[in-house]
Design a protein around this motif. Structure first.
Motif, PDB file in Angstrom:
ATOM      1  N   LEU A 119      25.386 -44.634  67.740  1.00  0.00           N
ATOM      2  CA  LEU A 119      25.792 -43.233  67.598  1.00  0.00           C
ATOM      3  C   LEU A 119      24.773 -42.224  68.106  1.00  0.00           C
ATOM      4  N   GLY A 120      23.528 -42.625  68.296  1.00  0.00           N
ATOM      5  CA  GLY A 120      22.503 -41.659  68.687  1.00  0.00           C
ATOM      6  C   GLY A 120      21.947 -40.960  67.453  1.00  0.00           C
ATOM      7  N   GLY A 121      20.820 -40.259  67.616  1.00  0.00           N
ATOM      8  CA  GLY A 121      20.044 -39.724  66.497  1.00  0.00           C
ATOM      9  C   GLY A 121      20.798 -38.962  65.427  1.00  0.00           C
ATOM     10  N   ARG A 122      21.258 -37.754  65.758  1.00  0.00           N
ATOM     11  CA  ARG A 122      21.799 -36.886  64.712  1.00  0.00           C
ATOM     12  C   ARG A 122      23.111 -37.422  64.112  1.00  0.00           C
ATOM     13  N   PRO A 123      24.093 -37.846  64.947  1.00  0.00           N
ATOM     14  CA  PRO A 123      25.324 -38.391  64.349  1.00  0.00           C
ATOM     15  C   PRO A 123      25.051 -39.625  63.500  1.00  0.00           C
ATOM     16  N   ALA A 124      24.106 -40.454  63.943  1.00  0.00           N
ATOM     17  CA  ALA A 124      23.792 -41.661  63.173  1.00  0.00           C
ATOM     18  C   ALA A 124      23.178 -41.293  61.834  1.00  0.00           C
ATOM     19  N   ALA A 125      22.315 -40.267  61.828  1.00  0.00           N
ATOM     20  CA  ALA A 125      21.668 -39.873  60.575  1.00  0.00           C
ATOM     21  C   ALA A 125      22.702 -39.355  59.581  1.00  0.00           C
ATOM     22  N   SER A 126      23.693 -38.574  60.074  1.00  0.00           N
ATOM     23  CA  SER A 126      24.660 -38.044  59.104  1.00  0.00           C
ATOM     24  C   SER A 126      25.629 -39.137  58.651  1.00  0.00           C
ATOM     25  N   PHE A 127      25.923 -40.088  59.546  1.00  0.00           N
ATOM     26  CA  PHE A 127      26.775 -41.218  59.128  1.00  0.00           C
ATOM     27  C   PHE A 127      26.028 -42.101  58.130  1.00  0.00           C
ATOM     28  N   ALA A 128      24.726 -42.275  58.372  1.00  0.00           N
ATOM     29  CA  ALA A 128      23.910 -43.090  57.458  1.00  0.00           C
ATOM     30  C   ALA A 128      23.912 -42.471  56.053  1.00  0.00           C
ATOM     31  N   ARG A 129      23.858 -41.144  55.976  1.00  0.00           N
ATOM     32  CA  ARG A 129      23.885 -40.488  54.662  1.00  0.00           C
ATOM     33  C   ARG A 129      25.177 -40.809  53.933  1.00  0.00           C
ATOM     34  N   ARG A 130      26.296 -40.838  54.665  1.00  0.00           N
ATOM     35  CA  ARG A 130      27.569 -41.186  54.030  1.00  0.00           C
ATOM     36  C   ARG A 130      27.565 -42.608  53.514  1.00  0.00           C
TER      37      ARG A 130
END
Ligand SMILES: [Zn+2]
Length: 329
Positions: A119-130
Motif C-alpha cells: 500500500l505504500g507509507g501513508r495508506p499502509a499506516a492508516s490501514f495498519a491502525r484499523r
C-alpha cells in the motif's frame, strides 16, 4: 486431532506466558524466555550465569481486535570466557523471533513490511491502525527500506530510460540492472547532467543500454568513457516500426493498386478500427489540403488562416514530419 490451546501458543516461539492483563484498549502479556542460556554477542560462548533481570517491551500481533504489547522479563548474563572482554551482556533472542533492540516482534514486522510494500507509507499506516497494529508512516517506510537495502551488488550492465511522474508533464530517469532485472535507482529528472553525476559514481559499469536520443548517450560517454553503449531493444523496435510505417505510407498508392483495393470498406472494420481509420482519413485530408496550398506558393500564415489548423501543425506537415498514421510515441 484436538489438543488444548496453551497460552504460550499465542506468543512467539521461545517464550512462556507469565500473566496477561488488559490495560485500557491494550493487552499486556508478560512473558519470560524458556531458554536457560544466551550467547555472548562478542565471543559467542553460551552462559547460564544470570547477573540481573530487566523488562523489555515489544509490540506483537494484535489479539481479538486489541493491540498486544509483550513485556519480556529479559536477563543480563555474565560471560565467563577467559579471553572475552565482555563481562556482562543482555540476553539475545533469535533474530527470526525478536531482533536485538527491535520494538516489534519479527512476525509483526513481517506483516508491517508486506503492508508497506502493498500500500505504500501513508495508506499502509492508516490501514495498519484499523488492524490494531500501531505503526507510524515513518517507521513503516524505514522498515521497507531496511529490508530492501540488503546486500547489494553494484551493477555492471545497466539500462537507462525516462519514466513519467506525470505523463507529458514531469519526467524522471530509471536505471535498471539488466543482469538481475531490477531497478537500481530513480533519478528526479531526465537531465544529462543528473545521469552523468550518477554514472560517475559507478565506474564498474561496462555496458549501458539506452534510448537513441543524445542526452543519456552524452552522459554515459562523459562519465563512463570505457563503457560500451548500445541502443536498447525497445527503442530499436520502435525505430524499426516507425521506419516501416513511413515506407508503407510513401508507397501507399502503389500498394493499394497492387492489392486492387483503393478504399477500405468501413462496414468490415471493428469500432476501434473505424475510429482509427476515420482519424487517418481526416489527417490525410488535412495534409493534402495544406500541401496543395503550399504548392500554390501560399504563405504559411495564409494557410493557417484558410484551413484553421495551428501554425505548428502546418509547419509539421510542410516539413514532412506529420504522417497521416498516428504514432503512440
Ligand atoms: Zn563473551
Amino acid at each position: 486431532m484436538q489438543h488444548a490451546l496453551r497460552p504460550s501458543a499465542l506468543v512467539p516461539d521461545g517464550f512462556a506466558v507469565e500473566s496477561a492483563v488488559c490495560d485500557g484498549g491494550t493487552t499486556l502479556i508478560t512473558v519470560r524466555p524458556t531458554s536457560n542460556t544466551s550467547a555472548c554477542p562478542r565471543c559467542g560462548t553460551r552462559s547460564d550465569r544470570i547477573h540481573s533481570r530487566y523488562l523489555r517491551h515489544a509490540t506483537d500481533l494484535p489479539l481479538a481486535g486489541r493491540p498486544v504489547r509483550l513485556v519480556v522479563v529479559a536477563r543480563r548474563f555474565r560471560c565467563d570466557a577467559a579471553l572475552c572482554s565482555r563481562r556482562i551482556f543482555t540476553e539475545r533472542f533469535d533474530g527470526s523471533v525478536l531482533a536485538p533492540r527491535a520494538r516489534r516482534t519479527a512476525r509483526l514486522d513481517y506483516v508491517v513490511h508486506h503492508l508497506g510494500l502493498a500500500l505504500g507509507g501513508r495508506p499502509a499506516a492508516s490501514f495498519a491502525r484499523r488492524l490494531m497494529i500501531p505503526v507510524s508512516n515513518d517507521s513503516l517506510l524505514r522498515l521497507v527500506r531496511r529490508r530492501r537495502s540488503a546486500p547489494r551488488v553494484r551493477p555492471t550492465v545497466v539500462g537507462i530510460d525516462d519514466w513519467a511522474w506525470k505523463r507529458n508533464q514531469r519526467y524522471g530517469t530509471i536505471v535498471c540492472d539488466l543482469e538481475r532485472r531490477k531497478p537500481v535507482t530513480l533519478l528526479p529528472d531526465r537531465e544529462p547532467a543528473t545521469a552523468e553525476a550518477w554514472f560517475s559514481g559507478q565506474p564498474q559499469i561496462t555496458i549501458v543500454a539506452r534510448d537513441r536520443g543524445g542526452g543519456y548517450a552524452l552522459a554515459a560517454a562523459r562519465a563512463l568513457p570505457h563503457a560500451i553503449q548500445v541502443a536498447d531493444r525497445w527503442h530499436l523496435m520502435e525505430n524499426a516500426s516507425r521506419a516501416f510505417v513511413e515506407a508503407v505510407q510513401k508507397s501507399m498508392r502503389q500498394i493499394r493498386s497492387a492489392i486492387g483495393a483503393t478504399t477500405i470498406n468501413p462496414s468490415l472494420l471493428t469500432a476501434a478500427e473505424r475510429i482509427q481509420y476515420e482519424g487517418y482519413l481526416r489527417r490525410e485530408e488535412a495534409n493534402a489540403a495544406i500541401l496543395g496550398l503550399a504548392k500554390e506558393r501560399i504563405a504559411i500564415k495564409e494557410i493557417v488562416r484558410r484551413t484553421g489548423h495551428s501554425r505548428g501543425l502546418v509547419r509539421a506537415v510542410l516539413r514532412g514530419r506529420r504522417s497521416a498514421f498516428s504514432f503512440s510515441r
